[in-house]
Structures are given as structure tokens and as C-alpha cells.
Design a protein around this motif. Structure first.
Motif, short mmCIF file in Angstrom:
data_model
loop_
_atom_site.label_atom_id
_atom_site.label_comp_id
_atom_site.label_asym_id
_atom_site.label_seq_id
_atom_site.Cartn_x
_atom_site.Cartn_y
_atom_site.Cartn_z
N TYR A 166 42.23 8.59 -3.34
CA TYR A 166 42.83 9.33 -4.45
C TYR A 166 42.90 8.45 -5.70
CZ TYR A 166 46.24 11.82 -7.29
OH TYR A 166 46.86 12.46 -8.34
N ALA A 167 43.37 7.20 -5.53
CA ALA A 167 43.48 6.29 -6.68
C ALA A 167 42.12 6.05 -7.32
CB ALA A 167 44.09 4.97 -6.22
N GLN A 168 41.09 6.03 -6.49
CA GLN A 168 39.74 5.75 -6.99
C GLN A 168 39.10 6.96 -7.66
OE1 GLN A 168 37.16 4.26 -3.93
NE2 GLN A 168 35.35 4.17 -5.26
N HIS A 169 39.34 8.15 -7.10
CA HIS A 169 38.57 9.32 -7.55
C HIS A 169 39.40 10.39 -8.28
CE1 HIS A 169 34.93 8.16 -5.31
NE2 HIS A 169 35.74 7.76 -4.33
N CYS A 170 40.71 10.39 -8.09
CA CYS A 170 41.50 11.53 -8.59
C CYS A 170 42.54 11.14 -9.64
CB CYS A 170 42.23 12.23 -7.44
SG CYS A 170 41.24 12.51 -5.97
N ALA A 171 43.06 9.92 -9.55
CA ALA A 171 44.25 9.56 -10.33
C ALA A 171 44.00 9.60 -11.84
CB ALA A 171 44.74 8.18 -9.92
N ASP B 194 40.91 12.95 4.30
CA ASP B 194 41.95 11.93 4.02
C ASP B 194 42.62 12.22 2.67
OD1 ASP B 194 41.31 10.68 6.38
OD2 ASP B 194 40.00 9.18 5.45
N ILE B 195 41.83 12.61 1.67
CA ILE B 195 42.40 12.92 0.36
C ILE B 195 43.35 14.12 0.47
CG2 ILE B 195 41.87 13.80 -1.94
CD1 ILE B 195 39.33 12.11 -1.91
N VAL B 196 42.90 15.15 1.19
CA VAL B 196 43.75 16.34 1.38
C VAL B 196 45.05 15.94 2.06
CG1 VAL B 196 43.96 18.57 2.53
CG2 VAL B 196 41.78 17.92 1.45
N SER B 197 44.95 15.09 3.06
CA SER B 197 46.14 14.65 3.79
C SER B 197 47.09 13.89 2.88
CB SER B 197 45.71 13.76 4.97
OG SER B 197 46.83 13.32 5.68
N TYR B 198 46.53 13.09 1.98
CA TYR B 198 47.39 12.34 1.04
C TYR B 198 48.06 13.29 0.05
CZ TYR B 198 48.94 9.29 -2.68
OH TYR B 198 49.72 8.66 -3.63
N ASP C 148 43.83 10.89 7.28
CA ASP C 148 44.67 9.69 7.21
C ASP C 148 45.20 9.56 5.79
OD1 ASP C 148 45.66 7.10 6.85
OD2 ASP C 148 44.37 6.30 8.44
N PRO C 149 46.49 9.79 5.57
CA PRO C 149 47.01 9.75 4.20
C PRO C 149 46.92 8.36 3.57
CG PRO C 149 48.80 10.04 5.79
CD PRO C 149 47.52 10.20 6.54
N GLN C 150 46.95 7.32 4.38
CA GLN C 150 46.84 5.96 3.80
C GLN C 150 45.44 5.72 3.25
OE1 GLN C 150 49.22 3.78 3.09
NE2 GLN C 150 50.60 5.43 3.79
N ARG C 151 44.43 6.10 4.03
CA ARG C 151 43.06 6.00 3.50
C ARG C 151 42.90 6.95 2.32
NH1 ARG C 151 41.15 5.88 9.10
NH2 ARG C 151 40.63 8.10 8.87
N GLY C 152 43.55 8.12 2.43
CA GLY C 152 43.46 9.11 1.34
C GLY C 152 44.08 8.58 0.07
N LYS C 153 45.14 7.80 0.19
CA LYS C 153 45.80 7.26 -1.00
C LYS C 153 44.84 6.38 -1.80
CE LYS C 153 49.91 4.63 -2.40
NZ LYS C 153 51.13 3.95 -1.92
N ALA C 154 44.10 5.52 -1.10
CA ALA C 154 43.15 4.64 -1.78
C ALA C 154 42.02 5.46 -2.42
CB ALA C 154 42.59 3.63 -0.79
N CYS D 5 42.61 11.70 -13.64
CA CYS D 5 42.87 13.04 -14.21
C CYS D 5 44.21 13.60 -13.74
CB CYS D 5 41.76 14.01 -13.81
SG CYS D 5 40.16 13.66 -14.58
N HIS D 6 44.50 13.48 -12.45
CA HIS D 6 45.70 14.12 -11.89
C HIS D 6 46.92 13.22 -11.90
CE1 HIS D 6 43.76 17.83 -10.52
NE2 HIS D 6 42.72 17.09 -10.18
N GLY D 7 46.78 11.97 -12.38
CA GLY D 7 47.91 11.06 -12.45
C GLY D 7 48.05 10.23 -11.19
N SER D 8 48.59 9.03 -11.34
CA SER D 8 48.67 8.10 -10.20
C SER D 8 49.55 8.62 -9.08
CB SER D 8 49.19 6.74 -10.68
OG SER D 8 50.48 6.89 -11.25
N GLN D 9 50.54 9.47 -9.43
CA GLN D 9 51.43 10.04 -8.43
C GLN D 9 51.24 11.54 -8.29
OE1 GLN D 9 53.31 7.91 -6.62
NE2 GLN D 9 52.33 6.31 -7.85
N GLY D 10 50.08 12.03 -8.75
CA GLY D 10 49.81 13.46 -8.66
C GLY D 10 50.57 14.28 -9.67
#
Length: 353
Positions: free
Chosen positions: A126-131, A203-207, A118-124, A133-138
Motif C-alpha cells: 500500500y505504501a508503495q503503490h497507493c499512499a 494483501d492490499i485488500v487485507s490491509y 496478509d495485512p503486513q505485506r499489504g501495508k508495505a 493518492c489515498h494518503g499514508s493512513q488511507g
């Protein structure tokens, strides 16, 4: 008949002798190709430099040969990795074989295959765990492998996940493997060990995959669209133009380094043409920002303007840094050089108004 038979056997023998030589000559040398195309950025032995290290075991075990091939051929548009589209399939295969020589044992190659999430769940997530380092928009971390902007104990800058080249090279399974296992030797740790479930990782992969449906965030410009120089005519004498130029530069927080003739050091002072002058000036804040993006920018930063008297009047000229910045395949550098062009143009326009 004996002569004909002998000639035929000799022809076959010669053909047989020539064939291995031809095959041998056709085999690309991966080490040589690496030294020619990759070592300047990734280090002689893959230890990294301006480019990311390629010899990290976790990296080698986490990517497929296909990922490496597509990366070589497509590069990372807008980032620092250029596309080597001029290399043929045999050369790319030889390069990949050479890269693999740094990884002992059998690499764990992630399989292909779509991952449902689910990319929508993945977006949240991603913001919590990835952004961070990888930036808010990847968009990835700022700078390159050896910029002033990263701590020296970090071997890499977080890659841009929204990059066309990355998304073309990385399968869903490869992205998932990186999230699940992390990248040992880098700040990227295992998200499974951090407590994320398989469903959350999907979900993160999907986002991340959804970045493919968004506009290219870092379009690479065409250098041919940019003039080689920033040039203006001056209505004043060379001497007055130089003084106006120095005033305009100081007014924009540049420091005058020195002013000299073009022939300084080449001829005795009394033989130098006083109507050909170079004004060296620098804005150290601008230079530091550029060097933080890519240290190689020092090779072409203008930091000088030339004033010459020609038959049709006085000309004021500077190289166009944006034209050269395109060669570095770095959208962030392009943006800064665009700012430089505006600043230099304003200085020259003010001096010649």
C-alpha cells in the motif's frame, strides 16, 4: 338483494380503481430524488462537481447496487458526503435505479465474500503503490471534487479508504476489483497491469480492510455542542472597541476591508445608528486554505465582527464558523474552522481586554 349486490360490486370496483392510484403515488421518483438530494454536488447528470462523478463507466461497472445503497444511507462520516438516513428503502432503491440509468449494458457487479491476505505485506505494498493518492493512513486526497487544490484534468479526489462509510459499503471483492481493474477515466490504473500478482492484491485488500480495527480518524462533531456565535463584552465605547478590534486584526495578519454601520445602505447616513458597527477584515491565506478544502465555505466565512451598544454594555460578536462547518460533513474543514474560531476569539479577546 339486487341493491345489496350492486352496492357490493360497486365497492369492489371502486377499491380496484383506487388501488393503482395508491401504488403509483407510493412509487418514489428516482430522478426527482436525485435532483433534490444529489445533483448540487454530483451534477445534474452525474458528471461530478463538489462530489465525485457518478456517470463514469468504470465506476458504474465496478460497484454493486449494495455499495450504492449503503453509501447513500451511511454517507462518508467526516468527508463531504452526508448520510441520507432519512430516506426509506424504496427511495434509496429508486435513487440507485436512476444512477444505473447512466450505465449502458449490464454492470459487472463484484461478488461478496471475504478475501484472505496478509495485512503486513499489504501495508508495505500500500505504501508503495497507493499512499501517494489515498494518503499514508488511507485518509484520502485533500479537498473535494472541485477544489483549487486539484489539477483541473482530474475528475475526482482519491477517496478515503479508512472511512467508516466506505468500509461499510465496500466488500472485499469490490475493493479487489477496483485494484485489479483500476478506474478508467481517473488516475487509478490497473494494478494487475502494473505487474502485481493476485496474492499481492489480496494483501492490499487485507490491509485496507484492517482500517476497520483502527480508531475513527475523522470523527464528525455535533453542531449542537458549539455556540452559534463568538461573543464578548467590551469595557470600552463602541468607537474605542472598533479601533481596538482593527488593531488586533491587523496584528494577526488580517487586512481591514471596511468599517460601516449595520444600517449602511438602508438609511441615509445621518439617520444610521453609530453604535451598531460592522468591521470587515480578511486573512487571504486563511480564506484560500478554506476554499481549497470546499468552495462552499465562502457561504459562511465570518470575515466580519459586529460591535453593538446595548442596555447592558457594548457587545462584540461574530458567527461561529465551526458550528456551520459541521453541516458540511468534512473533518478537514472542521479542523480549519477550529483554527478560525481560535483566531477570531483571540482577536476579540485582545480588543476587549
Amino acid at each position: 338483494m339486487r341493491i345489496v349486490l350492486l352496492f357490493g360490486l360497486l365497492s369492489i370496483a371502486l377499491a380496484g380503481c383506487q388501488e393503482p392510484t395508491s401504488d403509483s403515488a407510493a412509487q418514489p421518483d428516482g430522478a426527482q430524488l436525485y435532483a433534490q438530494h444529489c445533483a448540487a454536488c454530483h451534477g445534474d447528470n452525474g458528471g461530478g462537481g463538489v462530489g465525485v462523478p457518478l456517470d463514469l463507466a468504470a465506476f458504474q461497472y465496478g460497484v454493486s447496487d449494495e455499495f450504492l445503497k449503503v453509501t447513500i444511507q451511511y454517507g462518508r462520516p467526516g468527508r463531504i458526503m452526508p448520510a441520507f438516513s432519512e430516506l426509506g428503502e424504496a427511495e434509496v432503491n429508486a435513487l440507485v435505479e436512476h444512477l444505473r440509468s447512466w450505465a449502458p449494458g449490464r454492470p459487472v457487479i463484484p461478488a461478496n465474500g471475504h478475501i484472505e491476505g496478509d495485512p503486513q505485506r499489504g501495508k508495505a505494498l500500500y505504501a508503495q503503490h497507493c499512499a501517494s493518492c489515498h494518503g499514508s493512513q488511507g485518509e484520502g486526497g485533500e479537498g473535494t471534487g472541485v477544489t483549487f487544490s486539484r489539477p483541473r484534468d482530474l475528475p475526482i479526489i482519491a477517496p478515503a479508504l479508512n472511512n467508516d462509510g466506505f468500509l461499510a459499503a465496500a466488500s472485499d471483492q469490490l475493493i479487489k476489483a477496483a485494484v485489479v481493474n483500476g478506474r478508467e477515466g481517473t488516475p487509478m490504473t490497473s494494478f494487475r497491469e502494473q505487474g502485481l500478482s493476485d496474492s499481492q492484491i489480496n494483501d492490499i485488500v487485507s490491509y485496507v480492510r484492517s482500517f476497520e480495527n483502527q480508531p475513527d480518524p475523522n470523527p464528525v462533531g455535533n453542531p449542537d455542542d458549539e455556540p452559534l456565535t463568538i461573543a464578548h463584552d467590551s469595557p470600552y465605547s463602541v468607537e474605542d472597541t472598533v479601533k481596538a478590534l482593527e488593531r488586533a486584526a491587523v496584528g494577526r495578519n488580517f487586512r481591514i476591508i471596511r468599517t460601516q454601520t449595520l444600517e449602511d445602505g438602508l438609511f441615509p447616513e445621518q439617520e444610521q445608528n453609530p453604535n451598531q458597527v460592522i468591521v470587515y477584515f480578511c486573512n487571504f491565506d486563511l480564506v484560500n486554505r478554506a476554499l481549497a478544502i470546499d468552495p462552499r465555505v465562502g457561504l459562511f466565512l465570518p470575515c466580519r465582527v459586529t460591535v453593538v451598544e446595548q442596555e447592558d454594555g457594548v457587545k462584540v460578536m461574530s458567527i461561529n464558523p465551526k458550528r456551520l462547518a459541521y453541516l458540511f460533513n468534512n473533518a478537514e474543514l472542521n479542523r480549519l474552522c477550529d483554527e478560525m474560531v481560535k483566531t477570531y476569539s483571540n482577536i476579540i479577546e485582545e480588543a476587549t481586554f
